[in-house]
Motif scaffolding. Structure first.
Motif, PDB file in Angstrom:
ATOM      1  N   ASP A  78       1.032  -0.998   0.363  1.00 26.10           N
ATOM      2  CA  ASP A  78      -0.082   0.011   0.183  1.00 26.10           C
ATOM      3  C   ASP A  78       1.291   0.858  -0.061  1.00 26.10           C
ATOM      4  OD1 ASP A  78      -1.961  -1.681   0.175  1.00 26.10           O
ATOM      5  OD2 ASP A  78      -2.576  -1.520   2.374  1.00 26.10           O
ATOM      6  N   VAL A  79       1.728   1.584   0.801  1.00 22.60           N
ATOM      7  CA  VAL A  79       2.364   2.389   1.493  1.00 22.60           C
ATOM      8  C   VAL A  79       4.158   1.919   0.820  1.00 22.60           C
ATOM      9  CG1 VAL A  79       3.472   4.488   2.275  1.00 22.60           C
ATOM     10  CG2 VAL A  79       1.070   3.397   2.078  1.00 22.60           C
ATOM     11  N   ILE A  80       5.163   2.647   0.148  1.00 26.19           N
ATOM     12  CA  ILE A  80       6.711   2.383   0.283  1.00 26.19           C
ATOM     13  C   ILE A  80       7.200   3.940   1.812  1.00 26.19           C
ATOM     14  CG2 ILE A  80       8.587   2.856  -0.355  1.00 26.19           C
ATOM     15  CD1 ILE A  80       7.282   2.699  -3.142  1.00 26.19           C
ATOM     16  N   ALA A  81       8.048   2.544   2.898  1.00 26.53           N
ATOM     17  CA  ALA A  81       8.616   3.442   3.924  1.00 26.53           C
ATOM     18  C   ALA A  81       9.876   3.482   3.105  1.00 26.53           C
ATOM     19  CB  ALA A  81       7.977   2.537   4.978  1.00 26.53           C
ATOM     20  N   SER A  82      10.629   4.617   3.160  1.00 29.45           N
ATOM     21  CA  SER A  82      12.229   4.686   2.510  1.00 29.45           C
ATOM     22  C   SER A  82      12.526   5.922   3.792  1.00 29.45           C
ATOM     23  CB  SER A  82      12.809   4.494   0.988  1.00 29.45           C
ATOM     24  OG  SER A  82      12.143   6.567   0.747  1.00 29.45           O
TER      25      SER A  82
ATOM     26  N   HIS B 298       4.652  10.996  -7.640  1.00 28.85           N
ATOM     27  CA  HIS B 298       3.696   9.412  -6.108  1.00 28.85           C
ATOM     28  C   HIS B 298       3.855  10.478  -5.570  1.00 28.85           C
ATOM     29  CE1 HIS B 298       5.123   6.883  -9.397  1.00 28.85           C
ATOM     30  NE2 HIS B 298       3.943   5.719  -8.895  1.00 28.85           N
ATOM     31  N   PRO B 299       2.788  10.809  -4.459  1.00 29.02           N
ATOM     32  CA  PRO B 299       2.889  10.873  -3.554  1.00 29.02           C
ATOM     33  C   PRO B 299       3.541  11.176  -2.262  1.00 29.02           C
ATOM     34  CG  PRO B 299       0.831  10.290  -2.631  1.00 29.02           C
ATOM     35  CD  PRO B 299       1.951   9.865  -4.978  1.00 29.02           C
ATOM     36  N   ALA B 300       4.603  11.879  -1.536  1.00 29.67           N
ATOM     37  CA  ALA B 300       5.785  11.466  -0.679  1.00 29.67           C
ATOM     38  C   ALA B 300       5.393  12.793   0.466  1.00 29.67           C
ATOM     39  CB  ALA B 300       6.915  11.210  -1.250  1.00 29.67           C
ATOM     40  N   ALA B 301       5.518  12.305   2.084  1.00 33.75           N
ATOM     41  CA  ALA B 301       5.770  12.548   2.731  1.00 33.75           C
ATOM     42  C   ALA B 301       6.657  12.819   3.364  1.00 33.75           C
ATOM     43  CB  ALA B 301       4.749  13.156   3.783  1.00 33.75           C
ATOM     44  N   SER B 302       7.637  13.265   4.095  1.00 34.36           N
ATOM     45  CA  SER B 302       8.989  13.382   4.735  1.00 34.36           C
ATOM     46  C   SER B 302       8.518  13.473   6.231  1.00 34.36           C
ATOM     47  CB  SER B 302      10.339  13.724   4.681  1.00 34.36           C
ATOM     48  OG  SER B 302      10.837  14.027   3.009  1.00 34.36           O
ATOM     49  N   ILE B 303       8.631  12.745   7.047  1.00 35.97           N
ATOM     50  CA  ILE B 303       8.718  12.689   8.492  1.00 35.97           C
ATOM     51  C   ILE B 303       9.678  12.522   9.319  1.00 35.97           C
ATOM     52  CG2 ILE B 303       6.817  12.973   8.154  1.00 35.97           C
ATOM     53  CD1 ILE B 303       6.086  10.286   9.110  1.00 35.97           C
TER      54      ILE B 303
ATOM     55  N   GLN C  46      10.600   8.606   4.728  1.00 35.35           N
ATOM     56  CA  GLN C  46       9.727   9.091   3.427  1.00 35.35           C
ATOM     57  C   GLN C  46       8.919   8.157   3.565  1.00 35.35           C
ATOM     58  OE1 GLN C  46      10.552  10.783  -0.816  1.00 35.35           O
ATOM     59  NE2 GLN C  46      11.484   8.934  -0.177  1.00 35.35           N
ATOM     60  N   LEU C  47       7.163   8.790   3.327  1.00 41.88           N
ATOM     61  CA  LEU C  47       6.832   7.655   2.685  1.00 41.88           C
ATOM     62  C   LEU C  47       5.475   7.662   1.441  1.00 41.88           C
ATOM     63  CD1 LEU C  47       4.567   7.862   6.389  1.00 41.88           C
ATOM     64  CD2 LEU C  47       5.550   6.210   5.414  1.00 41.88           C
ATOM     65  N   ILE C  48       5.699   7.070   0.746  1.00 42.45           N
ATOM     66  CA  ILE C  48       5.187   6.837  -0.513  1.00 42.45           C
ATOM     67  C   ILE C  48       3.911   6.695  -1.087  1.00 42.45           C
ATOM     68  CG2 ILE C  48       6.385   6.657  -3.562  1.00 42.45           C
ATOM     69  CD1 ILE C  48       8.439   6.561  -0.759  1.00 42.45           C
ATOM     70  N   GLY C  49       3.140   6.864  -1.839  1.00 39.65           N
ATOM     71  CA  GLY C  49       2.185   6.240  -1.637  1.00 39.65           C
ATOM     72  C   GLY C  49       1.944   6.335  -3.110  1.00 39.65           C
TER      73      GLY C  49
END
Length: 134
Positions: free
Chosen positions: A42-46, A83-88, A103-106
């Motif tokens: 569902d999501v990529i975490a990198s 692709h939508p991504a957010a860095s937390i 980074q979460l990528i959807g």
């Protein structure tokens, strides 16, 4: 105009339509490759950066890299792919210094999934960021 901005103008003057077409073909291949990941996940975490966290005040330790742009190597594919991504931030145990950021990528066009997941994660962590100096 700042010279750092104009340095690349010659490159763009010499750019041909066929070269630009090749770039778009490569971006399409990148999108297809990333989209196959979302067939199983569902999501990529990198990681955001290939180094441990450094002080918020800086500087970014770019001397460790042959090319300073390598410090953002995990971000670049998603800047191109759309692709939508957010860095937390990714905090250490018991509120210790953050070990870096993830980074979460959807999937494309599912920004809401990344925003919701980021908000959920950030609501669960402590807030020990240094205050902004305005």
């Amino acid at each position: 105009v700042d010279k750092s901005l104009t340095r690349s103008w010659k490159f763009y003057e010499d750019l041909r339509v066929t070269q630009l077409g090749d770039v778009y073909k490569d971006v399409h291949k990148l999108n297809c490759a990333i989209d196959t990941i979302f067939e199983s996940y569902d999501v990529i975490a990198s990681p955001v950066m290939p180094i441990r966290a450094f002080k918020a005040e800086g500087p970014v330790p770019i001397e460790k890299f042959a090319n300073p742009l390598h410090v953002v190597g995990f971000l670049t594919p998603f800047n191109f792919s759309g692709h939508p991504a957010a860095s937390i931030r990714f905090e250490g145990k018991n509120g210790a210094q953050p070990i870096g950021a993830i980074q979460l990528i959807g999937p494309r066009h599912q920004d809401d999934v990344i925003l919701e997941l980021s908000s959920l994660y950030e609501s669960k962590i402590t807030n020990n960021w240094p205050s902004a100096k305005l």
